[in-house]
Design a protein around this motif. Sequence first.
Motif, PDB file in Angstrom:
ATOM      1  N   THR A  85      -4.640  -6.166 -11.056  1.00  0.00           N
ATOM      2  CA  THR A  85      -4.854  -6.755  -9.816  1.00  0.00           C
ATOM      3  C   THR A  85      -5.672  -6.173  -8.856  1.00  0.00           C
ATOM      4  N   LYS A  86      -6.006  -4.563  -9.008  1.00  0.00           N
ATOM      5  CA  LYS A  86      -6.553  -3.636  -7.839  1.00  0.00           C
ATOM      6  C   LYS A  86      -7.680  -4.606  -7.642  1.00  0.00           C
ATOM      7  N   PRO A  87      -8.440  -4.672  -8.249  1.00  0.00           N
ATOM      8  CA  PRO A  87      -9.882  -5.502  -7.679  1.00  0.00           C
ATOM      9  C   PRO A  87      -9.696  -6.661  -6.882  1.00  0.00           C
ATOM     10  N   GLN A  88      -8.665  -7.390  -6.773  1.00  0.00           N
ATOM     11  CA  GLN A  88      -8.624  -8.681  -6.128  1.00  0.00           C
ATOM     12  C   GLN A  88      -7.771  -7.766  -5.273  1.00  0.00           C
ATOM     13  N   ALA A  89      -7.311  -6.962  -4.799  1.00  0.00           N
ATOM     14  CA  ALA A  89      -5.600  -6.794  -3.752  1.00  0.00           C
ATOM     15  C   ALA A  89      -7.153  -5.921  -2.947  1.00  0.00           C
ATOM     16  N   GLU A  90      -7.674  -5.255  -3.699  1.00  0.00           N
ATOM     17  CA  GLU A  90      -8.921  -4.474  -2.361  1.00  0.00           C
ATOM     18  C   GLU A  90     -10.098  -5.396  -1.172  1.00  0.00           C
ATOM     19  N   ALA A  91     -10.381  -6.230  -2.488  1.00  0.00           N
ATOM     20  CA  ALA A  91     -11.240  -7.885  -1.925  1.00  0.00           C
ATOM     21  C   ALA A  91     -10.535  -8.196  -0.952  1.00  0.00           C
ATOM     22  N   GLN A  92      -8.821  -8.608  -1.126  1.00  0.00           N
ATOM     23  CA  GLN A  92      -8.154  -8.716   0.106  1.00  0.00           C
ATOM     24  C   GLN A  92      -7.955  -8.221   1.541  1.00  0.00           C
ATOM     25  N   LEU A  93      -8.047  -6.779   1.027  1.00  0.00           N
ATOM     26  CA  LEU A  93      -7.829  -5.519   2.122  1.00  0.00           C
ATOM     27  C   LEU A  93      -8.804  -5.684   2.323  1.00  0.00           C
ATOM     28  N   LEU A  94     -10.426  -5.330   1.889  1.00  0.00           N
ATOM     29  CA  LEU A  94     -12.187  -5.961   3.010  1.00  0.00           C
ATOM     30  C   LEU A  94     -11.976  -6.341   3.493  1.00  0.00           C
ATOM     31  N   LYS A  95     -11.384  -8.122   2.987  1.00  0.00           N
ATOM     32  CA  LYS A  95     -11.094  -9.527   3.810  1.00  0.00           C
ATOM     33  C   LYS A  95     -10.110  -9.118   5.267  1.00  0.00           C
ATOM     34  N   LEU A  96      -9.241  -8.109   5.172  1.00  0.00           N
ATOM     35  CA  LEU A  96      -8.699  -8.606   6.532  1.00  0.00           C
ATOM     36  C   LEU A  96      -9.425  -7.052   7.341  1.00  0.00           C
ATOM     37  N   VAL A 153      -6.669   4.404   8.167  1.00  0.00           N
ATOM     38  CA  VAL A 153      -5.855   5.204   8.088  1.00  0.00           C
ATOM     39  C   VAL A 153      -4.845   5.043   7.028  1.00  0.00           C
ATOM     40  N   LEU A 154      -4.541   5.484   5.919  1.00  0.00           N
ATOM     41  CA  LEU A 154      -3.980   6.033   4.929  1.00  0.00           C
ATOM     42  C   LEU A 154      -3.084   6.489   4.733  1.00  0.00           C
ATOM     43  N   ALA A 155      -1.579   6.057   5.728  1.00  0.00           N
ATOM     44  CA  ALA A 155      -0.589   6.677   6.155  1.00  0.00           C
ATOM     45  C   ALA A 155       0.434   6.958   5.102  1.00  0.00           C
ATOM     46  N   ARG A 156       0.603   7.793   4.533  1.00  0.00           N
ATOM     47  CA  ARG A 156       0.950   8.222   2.858  1.00  0.00           C
ATOM     48  C   ARG A 156       0.746   6.820   2.289  1.00  0.00           C
ATOM     49  N   TYR A 157       0.184   6.291   2.519  1.00  0.00           N
ATOM     50  CA  TYR A 157      -0.674   4.871   1.024  1.00  0.00           C
ATOM     51  C   TYR A 157      -0.606   5.459  -0.098  1.00  0.00           C
ATOM     52  N   MET A 158       0.596   4.575  -1.232  1.00  0.00           N
ATOM     53  CA  MET A 158      -0.156   5.987  -2.381  1.00  0.00           C
ATOM     54  C   MET A 158      -0.497   5.341  -3.622  1.00  0.00           C
ATOM     55  N   GLN A 159      -1.216   5.583  -3.350  1.00  0.00           N
ATOM     56  CA  GLN A 159      -2.717   4.458  -3.887  1.00  0.00           C
ATOM     57  C   GLN A 159      -4.101   4.718  -4.175  1.00  0.00           C
ATOM     58  N   VAL A 160      -4.472   5.078  -5.320  1.00  0.00           N
ATOM     59  CA  VAL A 160      -6.055   5.574  -4.974  1.00  0.00           C
ATOM     60  C   VAL A 160      -7.056   4.784  -5.194  1.00  0.00           C
ATOM     61  N   LEU A 161      -7.788   4.933  -3.708  1.00  0.00           N
ATOM     62  CA  LEU A 161      -8.983   3.637  -4.128  1.00  0.00           C
ATOM     63  C   LEU A 161      -9.878   3.898  -4.884  1.00  0.00           C
ATOM     64  N   SER A 162     -11.008   2.347  -5.697  1.00  0.00           N
ATOM     65  CA  SER A 162     -11.746   2.286  -6.212  1.00  0.00           C
ATOM     66  C   SER A 162     -12.790   3.092  -5.411  1.00  0.00           C
ATOM     67  N   CYS A 209     -14.172   3.221  -1.735  1.00  0.00           N
ATOM     68  CA  CYS A 209     -14.306   4.304  -1.182  1.00  0.00           C
ATOM     69  C   CYS A 209     -15.764   3.967  -0.678  1.00  0.00           C
ATOM     70  N   THR A 210     -16.757   4.079  -1.056  1.00  0.00           N
ATOM     71  CA  THR A 210     -18.636   3.607  -0.405  1.00  0.00           C
ATOM     72  C   THR A 210     -18.218   2.533   0.140  1.00  0.00           C
ATOM     73  N   GLU A 211     -17.886   1.755   0.683  1.00  0.00           N
ATOM     74  CA  GLU A 211     -17.704   0.879   2.061  1.00  0.00           C
ATOM     75  C   GLU A 211     -16.803   1.803   2.674  1.00  0.00           C
ATOM     76  N   LEU A 212     -16.317   2.376   2.950  1.00  0.00           N
ATOM     77  CA  LEU A 212     -15.179   2.855   3.714  1.00  0.00           C
ATOM     78  C   LEU A 212     -15.731   3.865   4.411  1.00  0.00           C
ATOM     79  N   ASN A 213     -17.388   4.462   3.737  1.00  0.00           N
ATOM     80  CA  ASN A 213     -17.437   6.372   3.542  1.00  0.00           C
ATOM     81  C   ASN A 213     -16.913   6.546   5.810  1.00  0.00           C
TER      82      ASN A 213
END
Length: 283
Positions: free
Chosen positions: A146-157, A167-176, A180-184
């Motif tokens: 579900t990672k692609p859908q989860a990241e799409a939800q995050l980008l929508k937010l 800010v990744l405050a001990r977010y224990m997931q590796v971003l795609s 990463c390119t979108e949030l550079n």
Amino acid sequence: MTDSTAFVVTLSCPDRPGIVHAVAGALLESGCNIADSQQYGSPSTGNFFMRVEATTSSSQEELAATLRPVAESFGMTWQINPVGEKVRTIILCSKDAHCLNDLLFQQRSGTLPIDVPAIVSNHRDLEPLAEFYGIPFHHIPVTPETKPQAEAQLLKLIAEHDAELTVLARYMQVLSNDLCTELNGKAINIHHSFLPSFKGAKPYHQAHARGVKIIGATAHYVTADLDEGPIIEQEVIRVDHARTAAQFVQMGRDVEGRTLAQAVQWHAEHRVLLDGTRTVVFN
């Protein structure tokens, strides 16, 4: 008497003579009184960096119009922001509360110039903390499927809240790589180790196994290369052979919170400029 507004101007461009003179002249033309000016020329990349705080009765649009020809002539990447304007920030977390709590406490106290419209987590453990601070909590579970859908939800937010910083405050997931390119340049991570050593998972345990005498934390911009992004801030504390790996973890928590909050503050105050794989921090 016309009211004055304080602005911060940040810029970078290839280094060459006349930049400071041209910028100062444009600011003078806009009726600016320069309160603070810092500049740096990188000998390794040949780039020039500048941060100026100035007050003026001109509007932001008028100031931008005066600076634009100068920026174009020098090939500048530049920004103008009102001093003290809060940066809209979405915070990602998992189960560890210390970094999230530090950020929210400082934001509420007025010492951290951010506005947090949403907290996102792949677990529900920190939902009560978000409720305590009165910030909407979004539970977005992440699995490999579900990672692609989860990241799409995050980008929508991020888009819905017009967030300028993540800010990744001990977010224990590796971003795609795509995210990463979108949030550079617009996403800050806290790594619970003194980079570049001990990357990846369980860095305190790696450090303990190597018998290190200092441990620390590193706040850096997120890139597609895991834990390799441009470093904003680092802090260390001393340890010795008598400490266990669990004690390393405990001791590191305070350092992590301070390091991340400092990096977020400098970013929000427009003190951090990117120089390839490095940063220039005007502090």
